[in-house]
Design a protein around this motif. Sequence first.
Motif, PDB file in Angstrom:
ATOM      1  N   ILE A 125      18.526  -3.711 -20.689  1.00  0.00           N
ATOM      2  CA  ILE A 125      18.946  -2.831 -19.589  1.00  0.00           C
ATOM      3  C   ILE A 125      18.339  -1.445 -19.753  1.00  0.00           C
ATOM      4  O   ILE A 125      17.907  -0.808 -18.780  1.00  0.00           O
ATOM      5  CB  ILE A 125      20.484  -2.763 -19.539  1.00  0.00           C
ATOM      6  N   GLN A 126      18.270  -0.974 -20.999  1.00  0.00           N
ATOM      7  CA  GLN A 126      17.686   0.347 -21.253  1.00  0.00           C
ATOM      8  C   GLN A 126      16.219   0.395 -20.848  1.00  0.00           C
ATOM      9  O   GLN A 126      15.742   1.385 -20.288  1.00  0.00           O
ATOM     10  CB  GLN A 126      17.839   0.693 -22.734  1.00  0.00           C
ATOM     11  N   LEU A 127      15.496  -0.678 -21.136  1.00  0.00           N
ATOM     12  CA  LEU A 127      14.068  -0.723 -20.805  1.00  0.00           C
ATOM     13  C   LEU A 127      13.823  -0.714 -19.295  1.00  0.00           C
ATOM     14  O   LEU A 127      12.724  -0.373 -18.848  1.00  0.00           O
ATOM     15  CB  LEU A 127      13.427  -1.971 -21.412  1.00  0.00           C
ATOM     16  N   LEU A 128      14.821  -1.110 -18.512  1.00  0.00           N
ATOM     17  CA  LEU A 128      14.687  -1.065 -17.060  1.00  0.00           C
ATOM     18  C   LEU A 128      14.683   0.361 -16.529  1.00  0.00           C
ATOM     19  O   LEU A 128      14.199   0.612 -15.416  1.00  0.00           O
ATOM     20  CB  LEU A 128      15.819  -1.859 -16.399  1.00  0.00           C
ATOM     21  N   HIS A 129      15.218   1.300 -17.317  1.00  0.00           N
ATOM     22  CA  HIS A 129      15.361   2.684 -16.847  1.00  0.00           C
ATOM     23  C   HIS A 129      14.528   3.670 -17.663  1.00  0.00           C
ATOM     24  O   HIS A 129      14.095   4.695 -17.142  1.00  0.00           O
ATOM     25  CB  HIS A 129      16.835   3.106 -16.894  1.00  0.00           C
ATOM     26  N   GLU A 130      14.301   3.384 -18.932  1.00  0.00           N
ATOM     27  CA  GLU A 130      13.574   4.300 -19.796  1.00  0.00           C
ATOM     28  C   GLU A 130      12.209   3.704 -20.136  1.00  0.00           C
ATOM     29  O   GLU A 130      12.127   2.559 -20.592  1.00  0.00           O
ATOM     30  CB  GLU A 130      14.363   4.556 -21.085  1.00  0.00           C
ATOM     31  N   PRO A 131      11.130   4.455 -19.938  1.00  0.00           N
ATOM     32  CA  PRO A 131       9.793   3.914 -20.224  1.00  0.00           C
ATOM     33  C   PRO A 131       9.607   3.635 -21.715  1.00  0.00           C
ATOM     34  O   PRO A 131      10.133   4.347 -22.573  1.00  0.00           O
ATOM     35  CB  PRO A 131       8.857   5.036 -19.756  1.00  0.00           C
ATOM     36  N   PHE A 132       8.881   2.587 -21.993  1.00  0.00           N
ATOM     37  CA  PHE A 132       8.443   2.274 -23.353  1.00  0.00           C
ATOM     38  C   PHE A 132       6.974   1.905 -23.281  1.00  0.00           C
ATOM     39  O   PHE A 132       6.563   1.109 -22.433  1.00  0.00           O
ATOM     40  CB  PHE A 132       9.257   1.117 -23.942  1.00  0.00           C
ATOM     41  N   ALA A 133       6.167   2.486 -24.151  1.00  0.00           N
ATOM     42  CA  ALA A 133       4.712   2.302 -24.123  1.00  0.00           C
ATOM     43  C   ALA A 133       4.143   2.717 -22.770  1.00  0.00           C
ATOM     44  O   ALA A 133       3.216   2.086 -22.246  1.00  0.00           O
ATOM     45  CB  ALA A 133       4.329   0.867 -24.455  1.00  0.00           C
ATOM     46  N   GLY A 134       4.747   3.756 -22.197  1.00  0.00           N
ATOM     47  CA  GLY A 134       4.221   4.344 -20.974  1.00  0.00           C
ATOM     48  C   GLY A 134       4.842   3.863 -19.684  1.00  0.00           C
ATOM     49  O   GLY A 134       4.670   4.509 -18.641  1.00  0.00           O
ATOM     50  N   TYR A 135       5.568   2.743 -19.703  1.00  0.00           N
ATOM     51  CA  TYR A 135       6.104   2.171 -18.473  1.00  0.00           C
ATOM     52  C   TYR A 135       7.481   1.563 -18.731  1.00  0.00           C
ATOM     53  O   TYR A 135       7.829   1.227 -19.860  1.00  0.00           O
ATOM     54  CB  TYR A 135       5.163   1.075 -17.923  1.00  0.00           C
ATOM     55  N   THR A 136       8.238   1.402 -17.649  1.00  0.00           N
ATOM     56  CA  THR A 136       9.492   0.661 -17.741  1.00  0.00           C
ATOM     57  C   THR A 136       9.201  -0.839 -17.796  1.00  0.00           C
ATOM     58  O   THR A 136       8.069  -1.270 -17.574  1.00  0.00           O
ATOM     59  CB  THR A 136      10.396   0.966 -16.538  1.00  0.00           C
ATOM     60  N   LEU A 137      10.236  -1.624 -18.063  1.00  0.00           N
ATOM     61  CA  LEU A 137      10.050  -3.071 -18.179  1.00  0.00           C
ATOM     62  C   LEU A 137       9.528  -3.669 -16.878  1.00  0.00           C
ATOM     63  O   LEU A 137       8.596  -4.504 -16.894  1.00  0.00           O
ATOM     64  CB  LEU A 137      11.377  -3.724 -18.575  1.00  0.00           C
ATOM     65  N   GLN A 138      10.100  -3.279 -15.749  1.00  0.00           N
ATOM     66  CA  GLN A 138       9.651  -3.861 -14.485  1.00  0.00           C
ATOM     67  C   GLN A 138       8.221  -3.436 -14.137  1.00  0.00           C
ATOM     68  O   GLN A 138       7.479  -4.199 -13.499  1.00  0.00           O
ATOM     69  CB  GLN A 138      10.611  -3.521 -13.341  1.00  0.00           C
TER      70      GLN A 138
END
Length: 295
Positions: free
Chosen positions: A83-96
């Motif tokens: 759920i966090q990855l849906l809102h906070e970018p990781f490696a430059g982008y969000t999960l979606q």
Amino acid sequence: MRSADLSNDKNPAASNAANPAGASRARPANPAGRARRPSNSRYWGLSLAGLLTFFGAWWIAAATGLAPPQFLPTPLAVAEKFIQLLHEPFAGYTLQQHLWSSLLRYLMGFGLAAVIGLPLGLLMGWFRWLDYIVAPLFEVIRFIAPIAWVPFAALWFGTGIGGPILIIFTGAFPPCVVNAYRGAKYVDNTLLEAARMLGVPTRMILFEVLLPAATPSIIAGLRVSAGLGWMSLVGAELIVASSGIGYMLVKGQSSINTAIVMSGMIAIGMVGGAIDLVLRKIETLAMRNRPRAHR
């Protein structure tokens, strides 16, 4: 006696009515070797039991400390990270955003494989001379694993979009060709002979006879191709991409964050299942709309 036997042979219903035991023997309720299909409630109950068993074993293994939490997080921790990855970018982008980037590459590679592979397979099944020309090279190329094309793609395209598309194409192309070829090769000859006797042009035979008759095999090939293409994409993004779900997995692994890696794996499985579901719906619609003569 003989006339009675003949009358029973001509009217099996009357014979079965006169001899209920014989009727039960003639039409067993559950033929040998055929498992009964479970009811919907039983199906969902068994599916739920399997999921609960899996997640229960996972939670017990994580909660009892069989592995450090950094390497084996609990299901709840993975869900929170997802759920966090849906809102906070990781490696430059969000999960979606990573998923969307992967899907664009996938659709281009898979679409290219289908557009080239399906007509090629049908034509190879119809024209023997084309089969003789293409088959030797194709039989060699189709046994090269898609991941083996990664160094070649990296040399040619770097981390651009061309590399993943090439690798997806190499994974998705062979099933399209093989299944279309088989579908064309094993069309009922009576249909083809009837069309020729009526003077139907070759072009119309291809579109009106060959293609509808080969549809089940073509769709089966597309389902296999879709799965191989999606798996090939993830493998490609592990090496020759700067975005996408595979790239996110690599970054999660390099930061030793198992929750991120497992979140990406869950997203990969969900999207793959959705792709197969769409193709199954297309298969159902195609089979429902097939001409009666081809069923």
